[in-house]
Design an enzyme around this catalytic site. Structure first.
Site, PDB file in Angstrom:
ATOM      1  N   TRP A 130       0.859  -1.181   0.000  1.00  0.00           N
ATOM      2  CA  TRP A 130       0.000   0.000   0.000  1.00  0.00           C
ATOM      3  C   TRP A 130       0.900   1.237   0.000  1.00  0.00           C
ATOM      4  CZ3 TRP A 130      -2.069   2.618   4.870  1.00  0.00           C
ATOM      5  CH2 TRP A 130      -3.040   3.575   4.552  1.00  0.00           C
ATOM      6  N   ASP A 211      -0.231  -5.425   9.455  1.00  0.00           N
ATOM      7  CA  ASP A 211      -1.207  -4.372   9.179  1.00  0.00           C
ATOM      8  C   ASP A 211      -2.503  -5.058   8.752  1.00  0.00           C
ATOM      9  OD1 ASP A 211      -2.606  -2.109   8.497  1.00  0.00           O
ATOM     10  OD2 ASP A 211      -1.493  -1.736   6.644  1.00  0.00           O
ATOM     11  N   LYS A 246     -12.831   0.175   7.229  1.00  0.00           N
ATOM     12  CA  LYS A 246     -13.561  -0.566   6.187  1.00  0.00           C
ATOM     13  C   LYS A 246     -14.611  -1.492   6.785  1.00  0.00           C
ATOM     14  CE  LYS A 246     -10.088   1.174   4.085  1.00  0.00           C
ATOM     15  NZ  LYS A 246      -9.648   1.795   2.884  1.00  0.00           N
TER      16      LYS A 246
END
Ligand SMILES: Cc1ncc(COP(=O)(O)O)c(C=O)c1O
Length: 396
Positions: A130, A211, A246
């Protein structure tokens, strides 16, 4: 004063959003920014979250600061979600944790904590990873190295190359792993591969930095925690940055968790004090609202069940969009097999097409996604999938 600073190039994702907004084509398709969207293209407030907000409106009696570590109920609920009900490390009081401003906040304060642990600390990140990992970790002064991860040619993980590179690590090295739903590729380690990573970590002594921003979006809330729990229960030290943006849809509430699993409960006390002192030097106290909502949901059996079924619904929808896109591409005569998209997990996948093809599909068909060919699967819907498939086939 500020004229001495260089003008920076616009952020590619924000630039893409701006270009999408300005595009007057009514059939334009946005697969760029990483937010979940429903069939109507909205990012809704989840029903369980809306109910928790009503409860909180009535329950909240003050706007004074919350404690530096955040809502304890939130921390406990999140740790149980991540580490499991019967977690040995929780029972042994080996987990320091704070509520953080989003997953980004968690990544940053954990990186700052690592920077306090020694000079020239090195974090190995997947290639690709990311994009925000680089500034979040790099700004704390840590050196970033990469390990091979995704191979566009074979449209999957190059696990042997990943492991060969990680064999060069040693004690003091940190390895960033995506807990599930790898961003940007959607290609996840299998359970057997996580087992291999554990063995290597035990052998080499590197510290896993996990993560996890999409728990529940891969195979399920429990299934997606396999790697996290495996490493947490079998290694002396692991650090975890988690996000509720999310899976609770709390993007703007900036709700995350930074957790540090330590070798002993005495070291946990040191880690707890240190991570709070890092946070104090950046933002002092975390924002309250999002953590308070998650606390309410996870503490209430019926709200938790409702939230879990909403997460399942989002996951199933994304899986069916993957299938639909693969079928439509084949129906429209794609000269390549895209079924690898069905084996990938979560909100993102690489389409594995060239940057030139990405730009062509954008300029000719108003389909927006980044040059790496990462698409937000949740941006697909019944209305746009046929046009999307035709547009992609036309540039293959
Ligand atoms: C891999 C990954 N980690 C962390 C985050 C952080 O999310 P947030 O700061 O919005 O909670 C994201 C968000 O897109 C992500 O994709």
């Amino acid at each position: 004063m500020f004229e001495v600073l260089p003008q920076l190039a616009p952020d590619p994702i924000l630039g893409l959003s701006a270009a999408y907004r300005e595009d007057t084509n009514s059939a334009k398709i946005d697969l760029g920014v990483g937010v979940y969207k429903d069939e109507q293209g909205n990012t809704p407030i989840m029903t369980s979250v809306a109910k928790a907000q009503q409860i909180l409106l009535e329950r909240e009696t003050t706007k004074t600061y919350i404690t530096p570590q955040g809502h304890q109920g939130y921390i406990d609920g999140m740790l149980e979600l991540l580490l499991g009900k019967n977690s040995k490390v929780l029972m042994a009081d080996r987990v320091a944790a704070v509520q953080a401003p989003g997953g980004c906040g968690a990544l940053r304060i954990l990186s700052e904590l690592l920077a306090r642990c020694g000079d020239n600390m090195k974090v190995w990140v997947s290639d690709p990873t990311w994009a925000n990992h680089i500034p979040l970790i790099g700004s704390a002064g840590l050196t970033i190295e990469t390990y091979p991860y995704f191979d566009k040619k074979s449209e999957g993980i190059n696990f042997d190359a990943m492991m060969d590179t990680l064999k060069q690590t040693g004690k003091g090295d940190i390895v960033l792993l995506h807990g599930c739903c790898h961003n940007p590729t959607g290609a996840d380690l299998t359970n057997a591969q996580w087992d291999e990573v554990l063995k290597l970590a035990q052998e080499k002594g590197f510290l896993p930095f996990i993560d996890v921003a999409y728990l529940g979006f891969g195979d399920g809330l429990e299934e997606d925690a396999y790697g996290i729990r495996l490493l947490a229960e079998n290694l002396p030290e692991v650090i975890i940055a988690a996000s509720c943006s999310k899976n609770f849809g709390l993007y703007r509430e900036r709700t995350g968790l930074a957790a540090i699993i330590t070798e002993t409960s005495a070291t946990k006390k040191i880690a707890q004090g240190q991570i709070q002192s890092v946070a104090r030097g950046i933002y002092s106290m975390p924002p309250s609202w999002g953590g308070a909502l998650v606390d309410i949901i996870l503490a209430d059996n019926s709200l938790k069940t409702e939230w879990m079924s909403e997460v399942n619904e989002m996951r199933n929808r994304m899986q069916s969009l993957r299938t639909m896109l693969v079928e439509k591409l084949a129906e429209n005569g794609a000269n390549r097999d895209f079924s690898f998209l069905n084996t990938q997990k979560g909100m993102f996948s690489f389409l594995c097409i060239s940057p030139e093809q990405v730009r062509e599909v954008r300029s000719k068909h108003s389909v927006y996604f980044v040059d790496s060919s990462r698409v937000n699967i949740a941006g697909i819907n019944q209305q746009n999938v046929d046009a999307l498939a035709k547009a992609l086939v036309s540039v293959l």
